[in-house]
Design a protein around this motif. Sequence first.
Motif, mmCIF file in Angstrom:
data_model
loop_
_atom_site.group_PDB
_atom_site.id
_atom_site.type_symbol
_atom_site.label_atom_id
_atom_site.label_comp_id
_atom_site.label_asym_id
_atom_site.label_seq_id
_atom_site.Cartn_x
_atom_site.Cartn_y
_atom_site.Cartn_z
ATOM 1 N N ILE A 154 -13.616 0.046 -28.184
ATOM 2 C CA ILE A 154 -14.439 1.224 -28.476
ATOM 3 C C ILE A 154 -13.877 2.499 -27.848
ATOM 4 O O ILE A 154 -14.441 3.582 -28.050
ATOM 5 C CB ILE A 154 -15.902 1.012 -28.032
ATOM 6 N N GLY A 155 -12.769 2.366 -27.100
ATOM 7 C CA GLY A 155 -12.102 3.553 -26.568
ATOM 8 C C GLY A 155 -12.561 4.002 -25.198
ATOM 9 O O GLY A 155 -12.326 5.150 -24.806
ATOM 10 N N ILE A 156 -13.192 3.102 -24.440
ATOM 11 C CA ILE A 156 -13.617 3.429 -23.073
ATOM 12 C C ILE A 156 -12.507 3.064 -22.100
ATOM 13 O O ILE A 156 -11.953 1.962 -22.143
ATOM 14 C CB ILE A 156 -14.895 2.658 -22.694
ATOM 15 N N TYR A 157 -12.173 3.984 -21.195
ATOM 16 C CA TYR A 157 -11.166 3.768 -20.162
ATOM 17 C C TYR A 157 -11.541 4.623 -18.957
ATOM 18 O O TYR A 157 -12.404 5.518 -19.064
ATOM 19 C CB TYR A 157 -9.771 4.159 -20.682
ATOM 20 N N ASP A 176 0.835 -1.205 0.000
ATOM 21 C CA ASP A 176 0.000 0.000 0.000
ATOM 22 C C ASP A 176 0.872 1.257 0.000
ATOM 23 O O ASP A 176 0.646 2.203 -0.766
ATOM 24 C CB ASP A 176 -0.903 -0.031 1.236
ATOM 25 N N GLU A 177 1.895 1.244 0.840
ATOM 26 C CA GLU A 177 2.827 2.382 0.922
ATOM 27 C C GLU A 177 3.585 2.555 -0.399
ATOM 28 O O GLU A 177 3.732 3.669 -0.899
ATOM 29 C CB GLU A 177 3.799 2.150 2.072
ATOM 30 N N PHE A 178 4.066 1.463 -0.970
ATOM 31 C CA PHE A 178 4.818 1.495 -2.227
ATOM 32 C C PHE A 178 3.983 2.079 -3.358
ATOM 33 O O PHE A 178 4.486 2.810 -4.225
ATOM 34 C CB PHE A 178 5.265 0.080 -2.576
ATOM 35 N N LEU A 179 2.689 1.788 -3.339
ATOM 36 C CA LEU A 179 1.782 2.266 -4.386
ATOM 37 C C LEU A 179 1.237 3.668 -4.097
ATOM 38 O O LEU A 179 0.437 4.189 -4.873
ATOM 39 C CB LEU A 179 0.615 1.288 -4.551
ATOM 40 N N ASP A 180 1.685 4.270 -2.986
ATOM 41 C CA ASP A 180 1.257 5.608 -2.577
ATOM 42 C C ASP A 180 -0.228 5.657 -2.231
ATOM 43 O O ASP A 180 -0.950 6.577 -2.584
ATOM 44 C CB ASP A 180 1.586 6.648 -3.649
ATOM 45 N N TYR A 181 -0.683 4.623 -1.531
ATOM 46 C CA TYR A 181 -2.012 4.561 -0.940
ATOM 47 C C TYR A 181 -3.135 4.828 -1.954
ATOM 48 O O TYR A 181 -3.899 5.796 -1.823
ATOM 49 C CB TYR A 181 -2.111 5.544 0.228
ATOM 50 N N PRO A 182 -3.261 3.991 -2.969
ATOM 51 C CA PRO A 182 -4.321 4.208 -3.965
ATOM 52 C C PRO A 182 -5.707 4.030 -3.354
ATOM 53 O O PRO A 182 -5.901 3.236 -2.430
ATOM 54 C CB PRO A 182 -4.041 3.118 -5.004
ATOM 55 N N SER A 183 -6.673 4.775 -3.879
ATOM 56 C CA SER A 183 -8.043 4.692 -3.357
ATOM 57 C C SER A 183 -8.948 3.822 -4.223
ATOM 58 O O SER A 183 -10.005 3.383 -3.765
ATOM 59 C CB SER A 183 -8.645 6.095 -3.237
ATOM 60 N N VAL A 184 -8.541 3.578 -5.478
ATOM 61 C CA VAL A 184 -9.338 2.734 -6.371
ATOM 62 C C VAL A 184 -8.422 1.796 -7.144
ATOM 63 O O VAL A 184 -7.233 2.082 -7.325
ATOM 64 C CB VAL A 184 -10.184 3.554 -7.368
ATOM 65 N N ASP A 185 -8.997 0.675 -7.607
ATOM 66 C CA ASP A 185 -8.223 -0.267 -8.406
ATOM 67 C C ASP A 185 -8.329 0.082 -9.894
ATOM 68 O O ASP A 185 -8.984 1.080 -10.246
ATOM 69 C CB ASP A 185 -8.673 -1.707 -8.100
ATOM 70 N N PRO A 186 -7.698 -0.673 -10.797
ATOM 71 C CA PRO A 186 -7.715 -0.307 -12.222
ATOM 72 C C PRO A 186 -9.095 -0.342 -12.867
ATOM 73 O O PRO A 186 -9.265 0.158 -13.984
ATOM 74 C CB PRO A 186 -6.791 -1.359 -12.862
ATOM 75 N N HIS A 187 -10.082 -0.933 -12.187
ATOM 76 C CA HIS A 187 -11.454 -0.960 -12.717
ATOM 77 C C HIS A 187 -12.332 0.091 -12.054
ATOM 78 O O HIS A 187 -13.535 0.137 -12.320
ATOM 79 C CB HIS A 187 -12.058 -2.349 -12.515
ATOM 80 N N GLY A 188 -11.718 0.918 -11.202
ATOM 81 C CA GLY A 188 -12.464 1.985 -10.535
ATOM 82 C C GLY A 188 -13.143 1.573 -9.254
ATOM 83 O O GLY A 188 -13.858 2.363 -8.632
ATOM 84 N N ASP A 189 -12.928 0.335 -8.804
ATOM 85 C CA ASP A 189 -13.540 -0.120 -7.557
ATOM 86 C C ASP A 189 -12.765 0.438 -6.358
ATOM 87 O O ASP A 189 -11.524 0.426 -6.363
ATOM 88 C CB ASP A 189 -13.542 -1.648 -7.480
ATOM 89 N N PRO A 190 -13.465 0.897 -5.325
ATOM 90 C CA PRO A 190 -12.775 1.467 -4.159
ATOM 91 C C PRO A 190 -11.989 0.413 -3.397
ATOM 92 O O PRO A 190 -12.417 -0.740 -3.292
ATOM 93 C CB PRO A 190 -13.918 2.039 -3.315
ATOM 94 N N ILE A 191 -10.837 0.812 -2.881
ATOM 95 C CA ILE A 191 -9.988 -0.089 -2.098
ATOM 96 C C ILE A 191 -10.235 0.172 -0.608
ATOM 97 O O ILE A 191 -10.039 1.301 -0.141
ATOM 98 C CB ILE A 191 -8.504 0.132 -2.423
ATOM 99 N N PRO A 192 -10.679 -0.837 0.146
ATOM 100 C CA PRO A 192 -10.836 -0.632 1.590
ATOM 101 C C PRO A 192 -9.509 -0.207 2.215
ATOM 102 O O PRO A 192 -8.450 -0.699 1.832
ATOM 103 C CB PRO A 192 -11.255 -2.012 2.097
#
Length: 219
Positions: free
Chosen positions: A174-177, A116-132
């Motif tokens: 289709i270009g959605i991200y 978590d520290e290495f990743l700089d405490y992300p709040s969401v994953d690559p699909h936009g889901d919140p990280i507890p």
Amino acid sequence: MLSLTEENYLKAIYHLSNDGTKGVTTNMLADQLSMRAASVTDMIKKLATKDVISYEKYKGVNITPAGKKIALYIIRKHRLWEVFLVDKLKFQWDEVHDIAEQLEHIKSELLIKRLDEFLDYPSVDPHGDPIPDEHGELAVAKKLQIAECLPGQLMQVIAVDNSDAQFLKHLDRIGIYLGAKVKVLETVEFDGSVEIEIDRRPSVYISKQTAENILVTEK
């Protein structure tokens, strides 16, 4: 301590229970895990002895506060590993779910804290889901499905509600991200398909199912 299989069951129960707010039937769980109902019943009884769920015959399964805490920690690990795989190892967002399914069962709390520290405490994953967070708190942003938007609305993609690899590859085509700006032009009454404009490019039509699995917020 739960086994890998027990953790998978508990996570499935948590998701099916709408984050712990409703009961889950044996058949729902069997369908979700592609298991026989008899096998599911045996595992439910085993989990009930560990106080992570409560179970009453014919009334279904409810996750306990202790079980919810464990489920959220498994989800936290899964989503942190997905961030690591995409941001640091350059996997595509459609490639990481199955790998993270394996990594989420690592027991070391120190490793997850350092990750978590290495990743700089992300709040969401690559699909936009919140990280507890480390306390099990889950910040949930207000989201709409594209299928719920009105013509003329300008929205921003913040999550997807389906991590199936084929669906994510379709979005790539289709270009959605995450972060894409989407303008809803028309919803077709006949089949529920939606005409959208992505990042001001020529419009495309997406199916009703696709529109229901892309989550957006007002831009």
